[in-house]
Design a protein around this motif. Structure first.
Motif, PDB file in Angstrom:
ATOM      1  N   LYS A 161       0.837  -1.205   0.000  1.00 46.51           N
ATOM      2  CA  LYS A 161       0.000   0.000   0.000  1.00 46.51           C
ATOM      3  C   LYS A 161       0.872   1.255   0.000  1.00 46.51           C
ATOM      4  N   ILE A 162       1.954   1.217   0.769  1.00 47.45           N
ATOM      5  CA  ILE A 162       2.866   2.369   0.807  1.00 47.45           C
ATOM      6  C   ILE A 162       3.486   2.594  -0.568  1.00 47.45           C
ATOM      7  N   VAL A 179       3.881   5.499  -5.728  1.00 44.51           N
ATOM      8  CA  VAL A 179       3.811   5.547  -7.188  1.00 44.51           C
ATOM      9  C   VAL A 179       2.668   6.442  -7.653  1.00 44.51           C
ATOM     10  N   ALA A 180       1.467   6.242  -7.091  1.00 43.00           N
ATOM     11  CA  ALA A 180       0.294   6.983  -7.556  1.00 43.00           C
ATOM     12  C   ALA A 180       0.347   8.455  -7.180  1.00 43.00           C
ATOM     13  N   ASP A 181       0.847   8.767  -5.978  1.00 50.87           N
ATOM     14  CA  ASP A 181       0.757  10.135  -5.478  1.00 50.87           C
ATOM     15  C   ASP A 181       2.042  10.947  -5.625  1.00 50.87           C
ATOM     16  N   ILE A 182       3.184  10.287  -5.722  1.00 57.47           N
ATOM     17  CA  ILE A 182       4.455  11.007  -5.766  1.00 57.47           C
ATOM     18  C   ILE A 182       5.146  10.881  -7.129  1.00 57.47           C
ATOM     19  N   SER A 221       2.489   0.712 -15.139  1.00 60.87           N
ATOM     20  CA  SER A 221       2.364   0.843 -13.687  1.00 60.87           C
ATOM     21  C   SER A 221       3.256  -0.170 -12.976  1.00 60.87           C
ATOM     22  N   PHE A 222       3.300  -1.400 -13.483  1.00 57.44           N
ATOM     23  CA  PHE A 222       4.155  -2.425 -12.894  1.00 57.44           C
ATOM     24  C   PHE A 222       5.622  -2.018 -12.947  1.00 57.44           C
ATOM     25  N   ALA A 257       7.864  -1.587  -9.727  1.00 57.30           N
ATOM     26  CA  ALA A 257       9.060  -2.416  -9.594  1.00 57.30           C
ATOM     27  C   ALA A 257      10.301  -1.540  -9.435  1.00 57.30           C
ATOM     28  N   PHE A 258      10.382  -0.451 -10.182  1.00 52.85           N
ATOM     29  CA  PHE A 258      11.527   0.447 -10.071  1.00 52.85           C
ATOM     30  C   PHE A 258      11.547   1.137  -8.712  1.00 52.85           C
ATOM     31  N   ALA A 259      10.378   1.543  -8.222  1.00 52.88           N
ATOM     32  CA  ALA A 259      10.307   2.177  -6.894  1.00 52.88           C
ATOM     33  C   ALA A 259      10.744   1.202  -5.812  1.00 52.88           C
ATOM     34  N   ILE A 260      10.298  -0.052  -5.891  1.00 51.01           N
ATOM     35  CA  ILE A 260      10.705  -1.062  -4.909  1.00 51.01           C
ATOM     36  C   ILE A 260      12.209  -1.320  -5.010  1.00 51.01           C
TER      37      ILE A 260
END
Length: 139
Positions: free
Chosen positions: A31-32, A37-40, A84-85, A89-92
């Motif tokens: 969720k974080i 991803v969605a908000d930042i 989106s994936f 994945a890049f953010a993680i």
């Protein structure tokens, strides 16, 4: 061993508890990351690519007839999901990379040597006593 006792032994084993805790924490972490991803990440990225939205792209396989809806191949939704994936994945990857860098710095930090054991202390005292005795016999 009966079925219930075998299940109880399985359910209370440490690995299952660890797995359950990992699942709960993973869900919360998901969720974080989704919010990140969605908000930042997505808003500035959307500005960079001009707000392109692929979700409306589709091919109609069969037209709507009466109350029967059209059959469509929504390849745009698939493209949007893949994008989106990749972002998630890049953010993680960045988060895991930062955590690993912190762990690496922690591991490289010099640590105090362990205190000598009782045996080492006694052997050191015996060695020192023998040196002193030998020095007294010579001098």
């Amino acid at each position: 061993m009966g079925f219930l006792s075998e299940f109880k032994a399985f359910a209370v084993r440490g690995n299952v508890i660890d797995l359950a805790v990992g699942l709960v924490i993973g869900t919360a972490f998901g969720k974080i990351v989704s919010s990140l991803v969605a908000d930042i990440i997505s808003p500035p990225l959307g500005l960079l690519i001009g707000g392109v939205d692929f979700s409306g792209l589709s091919v109609t396989l069969r037209q709507a007839v009466g109350d029967t809806p059209a059959v469509t191949l929504n390849y745009g939704l698939f493209i949007q999901t893949v994008i989106s994936f990749v972002i998630v994945a890049f953010a993680i990857f960045l988060v895991v990379r930062a955590i690993n860098a912190l762990k690496r710095k922690e591991a490289e930090a010099p640590s105090a040597p362990p205190a000598p054991s009782v045996q080492e202390t006694l052997l050191t005292e015996i060695r020192d006593a023998l040196r002193e005795r030998n020095a007294q016999e010579r001098g």
